[in-house]
Write a protein that holds these residues in place. Structure first.
Motif, PDB file in Angstrom:
ATOM      1  N   ALA A  71      -3.485  14.778  -3.300  1.00 34.41           N
ATOM      2  CA  ALA A  71      -2.431  13.918  -3.842  1.00 34.41           C
ATOM      3  C   ALA A  71      -1.153  14.721  -4.065  1.00 34.41           C
ATOM      4  N   ASP A  72      -1.293  15.902  -4.670  1.00 31.38           N
ATOM      5  CA  ASP A  72      -0.122  16.753  -4.928  1.00 31.38           C
ATOM      6  C   ASP A  72       0.549  17.171  -3.626  1.00 31.38           C
ATOM      7  N   GLU A  73      -0.250  17.477  -2.623  1.00 32.96           N
ATOM      8  CA  GLU A  73       0.289  17.916  -1.333  1.00 32.96           C
ATOM      9  C   GLU A  73       1.034  16.778  -0.637  1.00 32.96           C
ATOM     10  N   LEU A  74       0.519  15.555  -0.737  1.00 29.87           N
ATOM     11  CA  LEU A  74       1.205  14.393  -0.148  1.00 29.87           C
ATOM     12  C   LEU A  74       2.588  14.211  -0.772  1.00 29.87           C
ATOM     13  N   VAL A  75       2.681  14.437  -2.078  1.00 31.76           N
ATOM     14  CA  VAL A  75       3.964  14.317  -2.776  1.00 31.76           C
ATOM     15  C   VAL A  75       4.878  15.484  -2.377  1.00 31.76           C
TER      16      VAL A  75
ATOM     17  N   PRO B 262       0.824  -1.209   0.000  1.00 37.68           N
ATOM     18  CA  PRO B 262       0.000   0.000   0.000  1.00 37.68           C
ATOM     19  C   PRO B 262       0.863   1.265   0.000  1.00 37.68           C
ATOM     20  N   LYS B 263       0.411   2.302  -0.705  1.00 40.31           N
ATOM     21  CA  LYS B 263       1.157   3.567  -0.781  1.00 40.31           C
ATOM     22  C   LYS B 263       1.144   4.286   0.557  1.00 40.31           C
TER      23      LYS B 263
ATOM     24  N   GLU C 184      -7.148   8.588  -7.001  1.00 39.75           N
ATOM     25  CA  GLU C 184      -8.010   7.455  -6.665  1.00 39.75           C
ATOM     26  C   GLU C 184      -7.551   6.786  -5.362  1.00 39.75           C
ATOM     27  N   THR C 185      -6.254   6.667  -5.170  1.00 39.66           N
ATOM     28  CA  THR C 185      -5.729   6.082  -3.932  1.00 39.66           C
ATOM     29  C   THR C 185      -6.093   6.967  -2.746  1.00 39.66           C
TER      30      THR C 185
ATOM     31  N   LYS D 280     -12.199   7.241   1.970  1.00 38.57           N
ATOM     32  CA  LYS D 280     -13.450   6.497   2.074  1.00 38.57           C
ATOM     33  C   LYS D 280     -13.338   5.446   3.175  1.00 38.57           C
ATOM     34  N   LYS D 281     -12.177   4.779   3.245  1.00 38.98           N
ATOM     35  CA  LYS D 281     -11.956   3.721   4.223  1.00 38.98           C
ATOM     36  C   LYS D 281     -12.071   4.272   5.648  1.00 38.98           C
TER      37      LYS D 281
END
Length: 147
Positions: free
Chosen positions: A122-126, A91-92, A137-138, A144-145
């Motif tokens: 997503a961009d901020e995580l990178v 998992p990422k 999507e991830t 969602k989880k």
């Protein structure tokens, strides 16, 4: 043709297979394996592997593998199938990464944006070097989880 692995199902095992097939209990693979096991049983209808393969739209190799698993491992493992130990790709986001994602999502979005988008997250995580790369999507699935 001489079979290397002869399958003789006990009455109880045969009953389990018949139950699975009759009630379609379990996954489609489990039902198909149960049907195949009933046909390969030496005390059963005595179908050839080629006939079974044609009837259940699979390869002869699949039937040979199932026979081998019943003989070498166990009836339960042959019926249920092997469970995978690890996912094919790790998992990422781990627990720490998910926690950072959630806290980011609950915080204020960057200047000029009214709210967080999946792409922005997503961009901020990178940018924060939490992950090397991640797709929106991830991010969506992780959010969602966690609810």
């Amino acid at each position: 043709m001489n079979k290397k692995y002869i399958v003789r199902l006990a009455d109880e095992e045969r009953g389990v297979c018949q139950e699975v097939v009759k009630k379609l209990k379990g996954t489609s693979q489990k039902v198909r394996r149960a049907q195949i096991l009933l046909k390969v049983d030496a005390d059963g209808p005595a179908w050839t592997d080629a006939e079974i393969a044609e009837a259940f739209q699979c390869r002869v190799q699949t039937i040979e593998n199932l026979r081998k698993r019943v003989v070498n491992e166990s009836f339960e493992l042959a019926l249920e199938g092997k469970k995978r130990q690890d996912p094919p790709t790790p998992p990422k986001l781990d627990g720490v990464g998910e926690a950072k994602l959630i806290s980011m999502r609950l915080g204020k979005p960057p200047a000029g944006y009214g709210r967080w988008t999946l792409q922005l997250l997503a961009d901020e995580l990178v940018a924060l070097e939490i992950v090397d790369s991640i797709c929106p999507e991830t991010v969506r699935q992780a959010l969602k989880k966690t609810g």
